[in-house]
Write an enzyme that holds these catalytic residues in place. Structure first.
Site, PDB file in Angstrom:
ATOM      1  N   LEU A  94     -14.894   4.003   2.587  1.00 51.46           N
ATOM      2  CA  LEU A  94     -15.611   5.213   2.283  1.00 51.46           C
ATOM      3  C   LEU A  94     -16.519   4.814   1.069  1.00 51.46           C
ATOM      4  CD1 LEU A  94     -15.946   8.145   2.803  1.00 51.46           C
ATOM      5  CD2 LEU A  94     -14.226   8.514   1.012  1.00 51.46           C
ATOM      6  N   ALA A 104       2.053   0.428   9.670  1.00 53.19           N
ATOM      7  CA  ALA A 104       3.356  -0.147  10.198  1.00 53.19           C
ATOM      8  C   ALA A 104       3.596  -1.355   9.780  1.00 53.19           C
ATOM      9  CB  ALA A 104       3.451   0.407  11.651  1.00 53.19           C
ATOM     10  N   LYS A 142       2.280  -3.113   7.391  1.00 52.08           N
ATOM     11  CA  LYS A 142       2.539  -3.389   5.930  1.00 52.08           C
ATOM     12  C   LYS A 142       4.046  -3.057   5.490  1.00 52.08           C
ATOM     13  CE  LYS A 142       0.329  -4.739   2.918  1.00 52.08           C
ATOM     14  NZ  LYS A 142       0.113  -6.211   2.559  1.00 52.08           N
ATOM     15  N   TYR A 190      -1.825  -0.464  11.066  1.00 49.50           N
ATOM     16  CA  TYR A 190      -2.155  -1.168   9.887  1.00 49.50           C
ATOM     17  C   TYR A 190      -0.773  -0.953   8.997  1.00 49.50           C
ATOM     18  CZ  TYR A 190      -3.117  -1.363   4.704  1.00 49.50           C
ATOM     19  OH  TYR A 190      -3.189  -1.581   3.484  1.00 49.50           O
ATOM     20  N   THR A 227       0.920  -1.510  -0.047  1.00 47.20           N
ATOM     21  CA  THR A 227       0.078  -0.071   0.361  1.00 47.20           C
ATOM     22  C   THR A 227       0.755   1.280  -0.119  1.00 47.20           C
ATOM     23  OG1 THR A 227      -1.578   1.093   1.322  1.00 47.20           O
ATOM     24  CG2 THR A 227      -0.150  -0.312   2.651  1.00 47.20           C
ATOM     25  N   ASP A 228       0.079   2.453  -0.530  1.00 46.58           N
ATOM     26  CA  ASP A 228       1.008   3.439  -0.226  1.00 46.58           C
ATOM     27  C   ASP A 228       1.000   4.091   0.804  1.00 46.58           C
ATOM     28  OD1 ASP A 228      -1.682   4.218  -0.120  1.00 46.58           O
ATOM     29  OD2 ASP A 228      -1.668   5.606  -1.789  1.00 46.58           O
ATOM     30  N   GLU A 229       0.380   3.597   2.160  1.00 43.33           N
ATOM     31  CA  GLU A 229       0.224   4.050   3.412  1.00 43.33           C
ATOM     32  C   GLU A 229       1.511   3.993   3.940  1.00 43.33           C
ATOM     33  OE1 GLU A 229      -3.380   3.742   5.564  1.00 43.33           O
ATOM     34  OE2 GLU A 229      -4.371   3.172   3.828  1.00 43.33           O
TER      35      GLU A 229
END
Length: 363
Positions: A206, A168, A170, A166, A140-142
């Site tokens: 969302l 962290a 990944k 989450y 993920t980009d997060e």
């Protein structure tokens, strides 16, 4: 090496879309390993039920005996790892599941894949110098943290700075995958994607949450001021990018996958409401936008993510096929046409989760 792949987490949102596209395109056999936690749903795979090229296995990536058995029996030419706990809000309420699945689970998977890879090399030494096998890790980009309004978009060399349990977890899994390539020579690829949306999206995120609440006449919860910006990627585009990276990506490399669609959350929900106003107008003639409700922001909410997917286009020739306008319309149409799936997925634990997350938080 026969055209069989092992997909982990293949009953979840992105994984099931990937499996459906793979099978429907006739690309080979899929061994689909999924733990079937709350977001894993066999109903996502109903369209390929009974297809001999789809073999579903109920199990955990942390079950090393099962992994060893599947690898020995089916001898996949590639493994695509979607298996992950993936919801930021859930990670805030209960981080341990995220550490167990995303970190410990990925470690166990890598260990069994390493043993499998070593056996491949022992049987065919040429495999070490010119590997045909691939392990593709979907992330993920997060992991990159958050951006200011004018900061350049994330590239593959952006330093990691995760801000939630989450992201962290990944990030940790990404580091493990990288380490297994550099230490053991495992032929790995990593993709970091932006926010996905589309069919079979579990309705805690969302777009599906607001879509279903709109139709039910419920409030549409918007965190804070709704100006959190995300890059939106239609799930079918993400799947095509993964196939391209699997086919032609350079081993050990990371590829960012984005939709080139930066949108504020509030704008996303307003667009969704406008499409619903057109496709399923309310009996009283009012707009679904009247259901918008601002709620207290979540802790540590990252303000902006943006993916620079230039490397993927430059090196592998991939670009998304959908714009946000075309993708969101297809998504709304799918949910309107698949109310049976919606009704089944929004029962039980999901309702309990929504009540826990949003009760008493309207601002």
């Amino acid at each position: 090496m026969k055209n069989t792949i092992l997909v982990t987490g293949g009953a979840g949102f992105i994984g099931s879309n990937f499996v459906l596209d793979w099978i429907n395109a006739g690309l080979g056999t899929v061994i689909n390993l999924d733990k079937l936690t709350y977001a894993g749903n066999l109903e996502n795979l109903e369209d390929i039920k009974g297809n001999p090229n789809h073999i579903f296995v109920h199990g955990d990536i942390g079950d090393r005996a099962l992994l060893a058995k599947l690898l020995a029996e089916h001898k996949p030419r590639a493994i695509i790892n979607f298996a992950a706990e993936s919801h930021v809000d859930r990670s805030i309420h209960g981080p341990e599941d995220f550490i167990q699945t995303n970190v410990v689970g990925t470690f166990h998977l890598l260990e069994e894949v390493r043993a499998y890879w070593n056996a491949l090399v022992a049987a065919n030494p040429a495999e070490k110098e010119n590997p045909q096998f691939r392990f593709l890790h979907v992330s993920t980009d997060e992991v990159y943290g958050t951006l200011g309004p004018t900061d350049p978009a994330f590239t593959e060399t952006t330093p990691y700075a995760p801000n939630s349990p989450y992201s962290a977890s990944k990030a940790a899994s990404d580091h493990l995958v990288r380490a297994y390539h550099h230490t053991y020579g495992l032929p790995v690829l990593t993709t970091n994607c932006s926010n996905n949306y589309g069919p079979y999206h579990f309705p805690e995120k969302l777009i599906p949450l607001c879509l279903l609440n709109a139709l039910a006449g419920k409030p549409l919860p918007i965190y804070g001021d709704g100006q959190q910006i995300r890059d939106w990627l239609f799930v079918k585009d993400h799947c095509s990018a993964i196939r391209r990276v699997l086919e032609a990506g350079k081993l050990g490399e990371t590829y960012n996958v984005g939709g080139w669609n930066e949108k504020a959350n509030l704008d996303v929900v307003q667009t969704l409401c406008s499409i619903l106003d057109e496709l399923k107008p309310k009996a009283d003639g009012s707009s679904y936008k009247e259901q918008l409700t601002f709620v207290k922001d979540r802790p540590g909410h990252d303000r902006r993510y943006a993916i620079d997917a230039t490397k993927l286009e430059r090196e592998l020739g991939w670009k998304p096929a959908e714009t946000f306008d075309t993708g969101i319309r297809k998504t709304v149409e799918w949910y309107l046409q698949n109310q049976g799936w919606v009704n089944n997925v929004t029962s039980g634990e999901y309702r309990n989760w929504v009540n826990k997350q949003y009760s008493g938080s309207a601002a």
